[in-house]
Design an enzyme around this catalytic site. Sequence first.
Site, PDB file in Angstrom:
ATOM      1  N   ASN A   1      -2.506   2.723  -5.394  1.00 57.61           N
ATOM      2  CA  ASN A   1      -2.941   2.281  -4.312  1.00 57.61           C
ATOM      3  C   ASN A   1      -2.309   3.278  -3.130  1.00 57.61           C
ATOM      4  OD1 ASN A   1      -2.802   1.465  -1.743  1.00 57.61           O
ATOM      5  ND2 ASN A   1      -0.927  -0.704  -3.033  1.00 57.61           N
ATOM      6  N   TRP A   2      -3.214   3.353  -2.440  1.00 58.05           N
ATOM      7  CA  TRP A   2      -2.541   4.804  -1.564  1.00 58.05           C
ATOM      8  C   TRP A   2      -1.953   4.340   0.080  1.00 58.05           C
ATOM      9  CZ3 TRP A   2      -7.716   9.248  -1.828  1.00 58.05           C
ATOM     10  CH2 TRP A   2      -7.170   9.277  -3.125  1.00 58.05           C
ATOM     11  N   LYS A   3      -2.211   2.642   0.221  1.00 63.03           N
ATOM     12  CA  LYS A   3      -2.111   2.071   1.247  1.00 63.03           C
ATOM     13  C   LYS A   3      -2.819   3.414   2.660  1.00 63.03           C
ATOM     14  CE  LYS A   3       1.306   0.738  -1.506  1.00 63.03           C
ATOM     15  NZ  LYS A   3       3.019   0.621  -1.484  1.00 63.03           N
TER      16      LYS A   3
ATOM     17  N   HIS B   1      -1.942  -7.577  -2.098  1.00 62.17           N
ATOM     18  CA  HIS B   1      -1.447  -6.871  -1.947  1.00 62.17           C
ATOM     19  C   HIS B   1       0.596  -8.132  -1.491  1.00 62.17           C
ATOM     20  CE1 HIS B   1       1.440  -3.459  -1.593  1.00 62.17           C
ATOM     21  NE2 HIS B   1       1.167  -3.304  -2.999  1.00 62.17           N
TER      22      HIS B   1
ATOM     23  N   GLU C   1       2.060  -5.985   0.917  1.00 62.37           N
ATOM     24  CA  GLU C   1       2.198  -5.810   2.710  1.00 62.37           C
ATOM     25  C   GLU C   1       1.356  -7.148   2.975  1.00 62.37           C
ATOM     26  OE1 GLU C   1       2.095  -1.861   1.039  1.00 62.37           O
ATOM     27  OE2 GLU C   1       3.884  -2.181   0.068  1.00 62.37           O
TER      28      GLU C   1
ATOM     29  N   GLU D   1       3.311  -7.371  -9.462  1.00 60.89           N
ATOM     30  CA  GLU D   1       4.014  -6.697  -8.355  1.00 60.89           C
ATOM     31  C   GLU D   1       5.021  -6.522  -7.965  1.00 60.89           C
ATOM     32  OE1 GLU D   1       1.657  -2.968  -7.023  1.00 60.89           O
ATOM     33  OE2 GLU D   1       1.014  -4.206  -5.968  1.00 60.89           O
TER      34      GLU D   1
ATOM     35  N   GLY E   1       7.397   0.212  -3.898  1.00 60.45           N
ATOM     36  CA  GLY E   1       8.774   1.580  -3.354  1.00 60.45           C
ATOM     37  C   GLY E   1       9.885   1.882  -3.149  1.00 60.45           C
TER      38      GLY E   1
ATOM     39  N   SER F   1       7.455   1.312  -7.943  1.00 62.49           N
ATOM     40  CA  SER F   1       7.260   1.919  -8.639  1.00 62.49           C
ATOM     41  C   SER F   1       7.189   2.647 -10.022  1.00 62.49           C
ATOM     42  CB  SER F   1       9.286   2.187  -8.846  1.00 62.49           C
ATOM     43  OG  SER F   1      10.044   1.967  -7.134  1.00 62.49           O
TER      44      SER F   1
ATOM     45  N   GLY G   1       1.313   3.033  -6.577  1.00 61.01           N
ATOM     46  CA  GLY G   1       1.207   3.390  -4.740  1.00 61.01           C
ATOM     47  C   GLY G   1       1.842   4.933  -4.912  1.00 61.01           C
ATOM     48  N   GLY G   2       3.064   5.401  -4.588  1.00 58.51           N
ATOM     49  CA  GLY G   2       3.688   6.459  -4.348  1.00 58.51           C
ATOM     50  C   GLY G   2       2.975   8.090  -5.416  1.00 58.51           C
TER      51      GLY G   2
HETATM   52  P1  PGA Z   1       4.647   1.708  -6.161  1.00 60.01           P
HETATM   53  O1  PGA Z   1       3.768   0.683  -5.022  1.00 60.01           O
HETATM   54  O2  PGA Z   1       4.476   2.174  -7.127  1.00 60.01           O
HETATM   55  O3  PGA Z   1       4.294   3.204  -4.386  1.00 60.01           O
HETATM   56  O4  PGA Z   1       5.863   1.043  -5.974  1.00 60.01           O
HETATM   57  C1  PGA Z   1       2.984   0.215  -5.864  1.00 60.01           C
HETATM   58  C2  PGA Z   1       2.077  -1.016  -5.220  1.00 60.01           C
HETATM   59  O5  PGA Z   1       2.527  -1.313  -4.035  1.00 60.01           O
HETATM   60  O6  PGA Z   1       0.970  -1.424  -5.081  1.00 60.01           O
END
Ligand code: PGA
Length: 252
Positions: free
Chosen positions: A6-8, A91, A93, A165, A171, A210, A231-232
């Site tokens: 997930n590159w956001k 998600h 966010e 999640e 994050g 994470s 994500g990251g």
């Molecule tokens: P993260 O993000 O791996 O940076 O914690 C995961 C996500 O939001 O899907």
Amino acid sequence: MFIVGNWKMNQNLDSIESFFTNLSLKDSTCETWVSPQSLHVSTVIAKSSQAGKPFFVGGQNISEQDNGAFTGENSAESLQDLGAIFTLVGHSERRSLYKENHELLNKKTKQALSKNLTVIFCVGEQLEERKNGMTEAVLKNQLTEGLKDYPTDQLSQSRLIIAYEPVWAIGTGEVATTEQAQDAHHFIRKILMDDLGLQGDLTPILYGGSVKPSNAEGLLSQKDIDGALVGGASLKGEDFSQLAQIASKLMK
Ligand code: PGA
């Protein structure tokens, strides 16, 4: 077993180029998917031929509407036109920053399915909710409301993936213990079957929060964890390759 990036709202044309230059999926047998910003879907699909194996691309969000006067939104159809095969829905966010509620997420899920997109439906509790012993109640509510009246014609299509999640792990560098993650996944599978009448056994459930190469093995080796939404650590080709290698090794 899935590794889904997930590159956001990250990456630009240069960093996408370097992602693929550093990606090596030669020996990987797991599913490798990524959701870039919608504007980059075509570029990523074009580049993905360098991955050396099928590399599927999707969106991070879609409109619940077909089309029309909805400035700034992206339709499921336009995403599909570009070659996307899936979209994230719900998600954390989107839920917290854009106030997407159960009813809207339910509409988005049905919209994506009706346009033949696979849905990665995201659920997860806040830290306060976990501390107050509400994790299961929150997950049950998010699933039963968000997937309410799941279209029966979609039951045999396997177009649903769940991502667990925990919000406090996204994050933050803080990761759920393998036991916390396994317990939540087991519970989610039960809700899918008992409360929603879905094929819980056949629905992949991904862990997100994470995940990185150093902690992936412990999480992915849990019985009810079928992959990771990352994500990251999905932004760099080297890390993504390592995650895919770990997942492939653990294919059950
Ligand atoms: P993260 O993000 O791996 O940076 O914690 C995961 C996500 O939001 O899907």
